[in-house]
Design an enzyme around this catalytic site. Structure first.
Site, short mmCIF file in Angstrom:
data_model
loop_
_atom_site.label_atom_id
_atom_site.label_comp_id
_atom_site.label_asym_id
_atom_site.label_seq_id
_atom_site.Cartn_x
_atom_site.Cartn_y
_atom_site.Cartn_z
N LYS A 66 0.66 -1.11 -0.29
CA LYS A 66 -0.32 0.11 0.04
C LYS A 66 0.56 1.50 -0.18
O LYS A 66 0.17 1.93 -0.88
CB LYS A 66 -0.79 0.30 1.47
CG LYS A 66 -2.33 -1.38 1.37
CD LYS A 66 -3.22 -0.73 2.03
CE LYS A 66 -4.66 -2.07 2.32
NZ LYS A 66 -5.28 -2.10 3.60
N LEU A 224 -11.18 -4.96 13.29
CA LEU A 224 -11.64 -4.91 12.27
C LEU A 224 -11.47 -6.14 11.50
O LEU A 224 -10.79 -6.17 10.42
CB LEU A 224 -10.51 -3.60 12.19
CG LEU A 224 -10.22 -2.29 12.23
CD1 LEU A 224 -9.28 -1.52 11.79
CD2 LEU A 224 -11.63 -2.34 12.34
P1 NAP Z 1 0.13 -3.72 9.16
O1 NAP Z 1 0.41 -2.79 8.69
O2 NAP Z 1 1.43 -4.90 9.19
O3 NAP Z 1 -0.08 -3.52 10.87
C1 NAP Z 1 -0.06 -4.94 12.27
C2 NAP Z 1 -0.10 -3.98 12.96
O4 NAP Z 1 -0.28 -4.61 14.76
C3 NAP Z 1 1.18 -2.72 13.96
O5 NAP Z 1 1.22 -2.22 14.43
C4 NAP Z 1 1.97 -4.53 14.79
O6 NAP Z 1 2.53 -3.78 15.95
C5 NAP Z 1 0.65 -4.48 15.54
N1 NAP Z 1 1.38 -5.85 15.90
C6 NAP Z 1 1.24 -7.66 14.40
N2 NAP Z 1 1.03 -8.50 15.09
C7 NAP Z 1 0.84 -7.93 16.19
C8 NAP Z 1 1.34 -8.97 17.77
N3 NAP Z 1 1.57 -10.04 18.12
N4 NAP Z 1 0.61 -8.69 19.37
C9 NAP Z 1 1.37 -6.35 19.64
N5 NAP Z 1 0.62 -5.84 17.82
C10 NAP Z 1 1.18 -6.90 17.73
O7 NAP Z 1 -1.20 -4.67 9.06
P2 NAP Z 1 -2.29 -3.68 8.93
O8 NAP Z 1 -2.51 -4.02 7.36
O9 NAP Z 1 -2.53 -2.81 10.10
O10 NAP Z 1 -3.75 -5.20 9.58
C11 NAP Z 1 -3.98 -5.16 10.40
C12 NAP Z 1 -5.28 -6.15 11.04
O11 NAP Z 1 -5.93 -5.56 10.46
C13 NAP Z 1 -5.47 -7.17 9.93
O12 NAP Z 1 -4.78 -8.10 10.81
C14 NAP Z 1 -6.39 -7.72 9.47
O13 NAP Z 1 -6.98 -8.54 10.10
C15 NAP Z 1 -6.91 -6.20 10.22
N6 NAP Z 1 -7.44 -5.23 8.77
C16 NAP Z 1 -8.98 -5.30 7.81
C17 NAP Z 1 -9.28 -4.14 7.50
C18 NAP Z 1 -10.75 -4.85 6.96
O14 NAP Z 1 -11.06 -3.90 5.99
N7 NAP Z 1 -12.30 -5.20 8.05
C19 NAP Z 1 -8.55 -3.78 6.47
C20 NAP Z 1 -7.23 -3.66 6.40
C21 NAP Z 1 -6.26 -4.80 8.19
P3 NAP Z 1 4.19 -2.96 15.58
O15 NAP Z 1 4.49 -2.01 14.75
O16 NAP Z 1 4.92 -3.51 16.80
O17 NAP Z 1 4.67 -4.40 14.50
#
Ligand code: NAP
Length: 283
Positions: A66, A224
């Site tokens: 993205k 989410l």
């Molecule tokens: P991302 O950019 O990779 O960010 C992931 C976030 O989660 C980071 O802040 C990371 O922390 C944190 N994290 C990851 N693993 C963790 C753990 N084991 N314990 C604590 N914190 C953790 O991913 P993203 O695009 O934001 O997506 C995150 C989630 O949102 C996805 O898995 C998906 O399920 C959901 N999502 C939903 C939609 C929707 O349309 N409903 C859209 C996008 C995403 P650090 O900064 O410390 O690494």
């Protein structure tokens, strides 16, 4: 001519966008396919070049591209530019324009589907990645009173809260460490999980970021994560008597908005929900 819309990301097996976008295209009688293109980073410029070819209407972009895709496009709209992330590419007069429909999807999901009005409320966001950024900007746009961002990497949470402050939003934005969590939960009206904790096939798929005894019945919990539909956090929130919303409405509304940009047709949202629910219940 049969048209094409691409989904660029890696990996893509988990994505249900091809299912509900195809249903939408067929239901509107549009002669087009929505094709998942799992692409390595080195092949991304090549795949973006293919969007410029005749017959391609545009693309969706997902994890992990993205942000990386931005320099490969001709123009970025102001919302995507502020967010620093593009999830939709539209071809207009042979130019590739980058948009972001995640903020729209988050907001419409919460207000219309979830019937929660964030204005004036105290919100808490877990995570500081792409989804958290969309959530934070969406809630700031809705004039929440206060926003607390908690992330495993505290520095990322701090940078995001600074960014909100520097963008002139009226809400008070702060970053906190996980150890300060409980006092903030107690003062919050809305809790948003934007981490993958609780997501199917994730190492922490059975973990809930909060337990029922940390929650109250007058807190609204927005997870989410959309697969499974009922995440461990949603189960804990329900056990506490709290109102809940999963991530599927956000996913569908962001996809519906992209669909309209590519086709100029109103998206058949009900049919898209039906197709997505059917798939997720089977998974
Ligand atoms: P991302 O950019 O990779 O960010 C992931 C976030 O989660 C980071 O802040 C990371 O922390 C944190 N994290 C990851 N693993 C963790 C753990 N084991 N314990 C604590 N914190 C953790 O991913 P993203 O695009 O934001 O997506 C995150 C989630 O949102 C996805 O898995 C998906 O399920 C959901 N999502 C939903 C939609 C929707 O349309 N409903 C859209 C996008 C995403 P650090 O900064 O410390 O690494």
């Amino acid at each position: 001519m049969r048209f094409e819309i691409k989904l660029l990301g890696y990996p893509l097996e988990h994505s249900i966008s091809p299912i509900f976008q195809k249903v939408a295209l067929d239901s509107c009688g549009i002669e087009a396919d929505y094709i998942a293109c799992p692409v390595s980073e080195s092949m991304l410029p090549n795949e973006v070049q293919k969007i410029r070819e005749d017959g391609c209407l545009g693309a969706n972009v997902t994890i992990p591209y993205k942000e990386k895709i931005i320099p490969m496009l001709d123009t970025i709209d102001s919302v995507a530019s502020k967010l620093g992330a593009v999830n939709t590419i539209v071809k207009q007069n042979d130019k590739l324009i980058g948009y972001n429909t995640d903020i729209f999807g988050f907001t419409k999901g919460l207000i219309e589907h979830g019937r929660f009005k964030p204005t004036g409320k105290k919100a808490m966001i877990f995570g500081a990645g792409g989804a958290a950024r969309a959530a934070a900007f969406a809630l700031a746009n809705q004039n929440v009173d206060r926003m607390t961002i908690i992330n495993r990497n505290y520095e990322r949470a701090r940078l995001l809260s600074n960014e909100l402050r520097n963008n002139g939003f009226s809400c008070y934005a702060q970053a906190l460490d996980y150890e300060d969590l409980q006092s903030v939960v107690e003062q919050s009206d809305l809790i948003v999980n934007s981490t993958p904790i609780g997501m199917g096939k994730h190492p922490e798929e059975n973990v809930s970021i909060l337990t029922s005894n940390q929650l109250r019945r007058d807190i609204y919990v927005y997870d989410l994560v959309y697969s499974p539909i009922e995440t461990p956090l949603i189960q804990q929130a329900k056990a506490a008597g709290a109102k809940t919303l999963g991530g599927l409405p956000m996913l569908i509304y962001q996809g519906a908005s992209s669909f309209t940009m590519w086709t100029s047709c109103e998206a058949p949202v009900e049919l898209m929900f039906e197709a997505a629910n059917k798939t997720l219940n089977i998974k």
